[in-house]
Design an enzyme around this catalytic site. Sequence first.
Site, PDB file in Angstrom:
ATOM      1  N   HIS B  68      46.570  69.315 -22.584  1.00 43.05           N
ATOM      2  CA  HIS B  68      47.062  68.435 -23.573  1.00 43.05           C
ATOM      3  C   HIS B  68      46.480  68.331 -24.786  1.00 43.05           C
ATOM      4  O   HIS B  68      45.217  67.963 -25.075  1.00 43.05           O
ATOM      5  CB  HIS B  68      46.773  66.311 -22.982  1.00 43.05           C
ATOM      6  CG  HIS B  68      47.139  66.401 -21.239  1.00 43.05           C
ATOM      7  ND1 HIS B  68      46.440  65.661 -20.941  1.00 43.05           N
ATOM      8  CD2 HIS B  68      48.684  66.384 -21.723  1.00 43.05           C
ATOM      9  CE1 HIS B  68      47.717  65.427 -19.430  1.00 43.05           C
ATOM     10  NE2 HIS B  68      49.464  65.395 -20.163  1.00 43.05           N
ATOM     11  N   GLU B  71      41.791  67.869 -26.213  1.00 46.13           N
ATOM     12  CA  GLU B  71      41.323  67.560 -25.334  1.00 46.13           C
ATOM     13  C   GLU B  71      40.296  68.969 -25.706  1.00 46.13           C
ATOM     14  O   GLU B  71      40.523  70.371 -25.246  1.00 46.13           O
ATOM     15  CB  GLU B  71      41.415  67.532 -23.691  1.00 46.13           C
ATOM     16  CG  GLU B  71      42.359  66.321 -23.524  1.00 46.13           C
ATOM     17  CD  GLU B  71      43.433  67.102 -22.264  1.00 46.13           C
ATOM     18  OE1 GLU B  71      43.099  67.588 -21.429  1.00 46.13           O
ATOM     19  OE2 GLU B  71      43.250  65.665 -21.595  1.00 46.13           O
ATOM     20  N   ARG B 126      48.224  63.496 -27.604  1.00 46.92           N
ATOM     21  CA  ARG B 126      48.604  63.962 -26.569  1.00 46.92           C
ATOM     22  C   ARG B 126      49.680  65.051 -26.376  1.00 46.92           C
ATOM     23  O   ARG B 126      49.264  66.471 -25.888  1.00 46.92           O
ATOM     24  CB  ARG B 126      47.640  63.335 -25.714  1.00 46.92           C
ATOM     25  CG  ARG B 126      48.438  63.706 -24.158  1.00 46.92           C
ATOM     26  CD  ARG B 126      47.972  61.988 -23.442  1.00 46.92           C
ATOM     27  NE  ARG B 126      48.962  62.266 -22.272  1.00 46.92           N
ATOM     28  CZ  ARG B 126      48.003  62.320 -21.267  1.00 46.92           C
ATOM     29  NH1 ARG B 126      46.831  61.890 -21.146  1.00 46.92           N
ATOM     30  NH2 ARG B 126      48.311  62.380 -19.639  1.00 46.92           N
ATOM     31  N   HIS B 195      41.547  71.086 -18.021  1.00 46.87           N
ATOM     32  CA  HIS B 195      41.804  69.841 -19.265  1.00 46.87           C
ATOM     33  C   HIS B 195      40.451  69.187 -19.111  1.00 46.87           C
ATOM     34  O   HIS B 195      39.913  69.278 -18.713  1.00 46.87           O
ATOM     35  CB  HIS B 195      42.334  68.901 -18.034  1.00 46.87           C
ATOM     36  CG  HIS B 195      44.136  69.216 -18.351  1.00 46.87           C
ATOM     37  ND1 HIS B 195      45.160  68.121 -18.572  1.00 46.87           N
ATOM     38  CD2 HIS B 195      44.743  70.087 -17.308  1.00 46.87           C
ATOM     39  CE1 HIS B 195      46.585  68.694 -18.493  1.00 46.87           C
ATOM     40  NE2 HIS B 195      45.662  69.862 -17.608  1.00 46.87           N
ATOM     41  N   SER B 196      40.884  67.945 -19.945  1.00 50.81           N
ATOM     42  CA  SER B 196      38.946  67.542 -19.993  1.00 50.81           C
ATOM     43  C   SER B 196      39.783  65.709 -20.122  1.00 50.81           C
ATOM     44  O   SER B 196      40.886  65.908 -20.316  1.00 50.81           O
ATOM     45  CB  SER B 196      38.365  67.332 -21.192  1.00 50.81           C
ATOM     46  OG  SER B 196      39.172  67.389 -22.094  1.00 50.81           O
ATOM     47  N   GLU B 269      39.325  68.494 -14.570  1.00 51.76           N
ATOM     48  CA  GLU B 269      38.854  67.682 -16.112  1.00 51.76           C
ATOM     49  C   GLU B 269      37.551  67.990 -16.034  1.00 51.76           C
ATOM     50  O   GLU B 269      36.738  67.938 -15.445  1.00 51.76           O
ATOM     51  CB  GLU B 269      39.138  66.407 -15.174  1.00 51.76           C
ATOM     52  CG  GLU B 269      40.787  65.457 -14.878  1.00 51.76           C
ATOM     53  CD  GLU B 269      41.092  66.436 -16.376  1.00 51.76           C
ATOM     54  OE1 GLU B 269      41.055  65.614 -17.437  1.00 51.76           O
ATOM     55  OE2 GLU B 269      42.625  65.210 -15.595  1.00 51.76           O
TER      56      GLU B 269
END
Lengths: 94, 308
Positions: B68, B71, B126, B195-196, B269
């Site tokens: 994404h 991020e 995103r 991800h984050s 995340e």
Amino acid sequence: RENFVGHQVLRIQPTNEEQISVLRSLAEKHDLGLDFWTEPVSVTKPVDVRIPFKVLQPIKIFLLENDIQYSIMIQDLQDLLDEEERVMKTRSAQ
Amino acid sequence: PRNTDGYDYANYHTLNEINSFIDMLVAENPNLVSKIVIGQSYEGRPLNVLKFSTGANRPGIWIDTGIHSREWVTQASGTWFAKKIVTDYGRDPALTAILNKMDIFLEIVTNPDGYAYTHTSNRMWRKTRKPNSGYSCVGVDPNRNWDAGFGGAGASGYPCSETYRGPYANSESEVKSIVDFVKSHGNLKAFVSIHSYSQMLLYPYGYTSTPCKDQSELHALAKKAITDLASLYGTQYTYGSIINTIYQASGGTIDWTYNQGIKYSYTFELRDTGRYGFALPANQIIPTAQETWLALMAIMQHTYNNPY
């Protein structure tokens, strides 16, 4: 460039399943342009959502009418992005 | 910077800067690092993967960062990981042992079109950048585009949604290229997709509430990994299966990799818990990368110690 002036990110804290359901229905209204950073799942997880300036007031009223608690996580997203860009430029110069 | 020592790891960088970093790292470490181009993005950008290898025909560990695009702390952490691997090889016994037996593949910018777009047009983008026929809305959520429960609950069929799954599984070249690579390699033992934000470490499944057959082992390893992570700065992570910990999500990356037989499939995340969201200040990059590295090492060491 897309401009985020006046966009706020709200942290919404649902307290029951009914409120989660209300938030889910809000998420499905794509024409509002809401950007859910975290989605309505359970009462243990806050919901973070970016709200464009043009719908900020009605969304806040909607939340109040449904007795859904929220706080402002990011006051003005563009301010934060401008700061990010300023820091990058400063470091780049260094 | 003229070399990777001069690269500013504590700052966010454009795609071109990251690609230059990749080329420098390869040039500086020709016996350890090579660059593989596994495909092209929709807009024709190369999908670069760093391969860290000390021998032929080894089992592999895959790490990708930032599917994404907004991020940014994820891609920045990926860059730091790459430098960390070359720095620690030959010095850190655990990593050295891993690399003497296994290869590590690292895709720092998994969604280059989206990442470039966050630097030029829309910081909060995103998805991918492929147009959707019949709609003005562009892009597909590449973490809903995998062939694992594709089209089920927890993904949108509406192209303007942030979680649009795409017209069919693997419709996005950014996803299909990884799928082809995983299948052609055939011997990946761990797959970590990063991800984050939200501070979570998750394992399959996301598309179904049926526990995966290795759940108890994956759960115990996740606990070990987040404990190691927290030992550095006290950052608190939650962990568990995707569907139980965050939400139902169909078409997700690690559900597919797990179903391909890659037992140690995890998704992270990273920081933060929401004060800044995707505009996490740059001074958070190195602490985020450092603590995440401890968790990654826990997963990689477990993979190394538990061949299957």
